[in-house]
Design an enzyme around this catalytic site. Sequence first.
Site, mmCIF file in Angstrom:
data_model
loop_
_atom_site.group_PDB
_atom_site.id
_atom_site.type_symbol
_atom_site.label_atom_id
_atom_site.label_comp_id
_atom_site.label_asym_id
_atom_site.label_seq_id
_atom_site.Cartn_x
_atom_site.Cartn_y
_atom_site.Cartn_z
ATOM 1 N N ASN A 9 -45.369 15.431 -26.580
ATOM 2 C CA ASN A 9 -46.531 15.126 -27.409
ATOM 3 C C ASN A 9 -47.592 14.491 -26.525
ATOM 4 O OD1 ASN A 9 -48.385 14.306 -29.317
ATOM 5 N ND2 ASN A 9 -47.106 12.662 -30.143
ATOM 6 N N TRP A 10 -48.644 15.241 -26.216
ATOM 7 C CA TRP A 10 -49.684 14.734 -25.324
ATOM 8 C C TRP A 10 -50.624 13.742 -26.003
ATOM 9 C CZ3 TRP A 10 -51.739 19.487 -22.075
ATOM 10 C CH2 TRP A 10 -50.689 19.975 -21.277
ATOM 11 N N LYS A 11 -50.546 13.630 -27.324
ATOM 12 C CA LYS A 11 -51.441 12.762 -28.078
ATOM 13 C C LYS A 11 -52.899 13.098 -27.736
ATOM 14 C CE LYS A 11 -47.835 9.368 -28.631
ATOM 15 N NZ LYS A 11 -47.503 7.939 -28.840
ATOM 16 N N HIS A 95 -45.922 11.693 -37.772
ATOM 17 C CA HIS A 95 -45.806 10.781 -36.639
ATOM 18 C C HIS A 95 -46.230 9.383 -37.079
ATOM 19 C CE1 HIS A 95 -46.599 8.932 -32.726
ATOM 20 N NE2 HIS A 95 -45.826 9.870 -32.204
ATOM 21 N N GLU A 97 -48.049 7.215 -35.840
ATOM 22 C CA GLU A 97 -49.479 6.921 -35.718
ATOM 23 C C GLU A 97 -50.262 7.514 -36.885
ATOM 24 O OE1 GLU A 97 -49.009 6.818 -30.889
ATOM 25 O OE2 GLU A 97 -50.014 8.524 -31.829
ATOM 26 N N GLU A 167 -38.137 8.258 -34.548
ATOM 27 C CA GLU A 167 -38.969 7.501 -33.618
ATOM 28 C C GLU A 167 -39.121 6.074 -34.120
ATOM 29 O OE1 GLU A 167 -42.955 8.977 -33.387
ATOM 30 O OE2 GLU A 167 -43.241 8.674 -35.534
ATOM 31 N N GLY A 173 -44.488 3.042 -26.982
ATOM 32 C CA GLY A 173 -45.553 2.432 -26.209
ATOM 33 C C GLY A 173 -45.418 0.927 -26.024
ATOM 34 N N SER A 212 -39.584 6.392 -26.679
ATOM 35 C CA SER A 212 -39.680 6.096 -25.245
ATOM 36 C C SER A 212 -38.483 6.618 -24.456
ATOM 37 C CB SER A 212 -39.848 4.584 -25.008
ATOM 38 O OG SER A 212 -41.052 4.120 -25.566
ATOM 39 N N GLY A 233 -43.454 11.208 -25.370
ATOM 40 C CA GLY A 233 -44.864 10.870 -25.392
ATOM 41 C C GLY A 233 -45.451 10.815 -23.995
ATOM 42 N N GLY A 234 -45.658 9.600 -23.493
ATOM 43 C CA GLY A 234 -46.325 9.422 -22.209
ATOM 44 C C GLY A 234 -45.669 10.161 -21.059
#
Length: 258
Positions: A9-11, A95, A97, A167, A173, A212, A233-234
Amino acid sequence: MRKLLIAGNWKMNGSQSMALALCRDLVSGVAPLTGIDVLICPPFTLLHRVSEAVSSSIIATGAQDIDEHEKGAFTGQVSADMVRDAGGSHTILGHSERRVLYGENDERIAAKVHAALSRGLIPIVCVGESREQREGGHTDEVVLGQLDPVIGQCGIGAFSKGIIAYEPVWAIGTGLTATPDQAQEVHSLIRRRLADHDADIAARCRILYGGSMKPDNAAELLDQLDIDGGLIGGASLNEDDFLAICRAAADRAVPKSG
């Protein structure tokens, strides 16, 4: 053989030049891997270019969200058909967010799952608790409270193709990660809930860990019985990290010789 799914997921990150360079490295890096599926979910503006860039590989593409409506006067929204037209086959839904920052409730997320399935997209349904909810002993209540509306509105058959991502919000994050035992406990809870409705679907549904997952913890998490991959994610924006996670998954999907 377990077939694991590693989804990136590049967000809200990336440019065309960055996306194409990263895709070239990823296509080359996943070429020797077997027993896994790989998915990239870039921002919608990059979806078509990324889909073209990975078309000759095992990598599929998807969106980070869709609207529940097929079309109409919903300025700024993206429909399931638009995602398919851009080359996507999956969509992330619910998600944390989207839930926290944009106020999406369980009923709307269930409607989006229905829209995705009805238009031929595979939904990745996200569920998970906040730190306060976990510390208050409400993890099971929260996770099942997010899952049950999807089953209620779409039926258990939604998960014959659909995917679930656990998640924990407190591990996104923040530098924190659920221990393998903590993650397995919730994944097992989710699978048992699915089995209450259909044991065969429960056994086949892939449940991803989305809190994460990184190269240094991927192997231990993926070794858990009910963890069928990761929603990354990151780390998905770094080709070395993402490919390391993919290799860890492939090592667990394909029986070792000798």
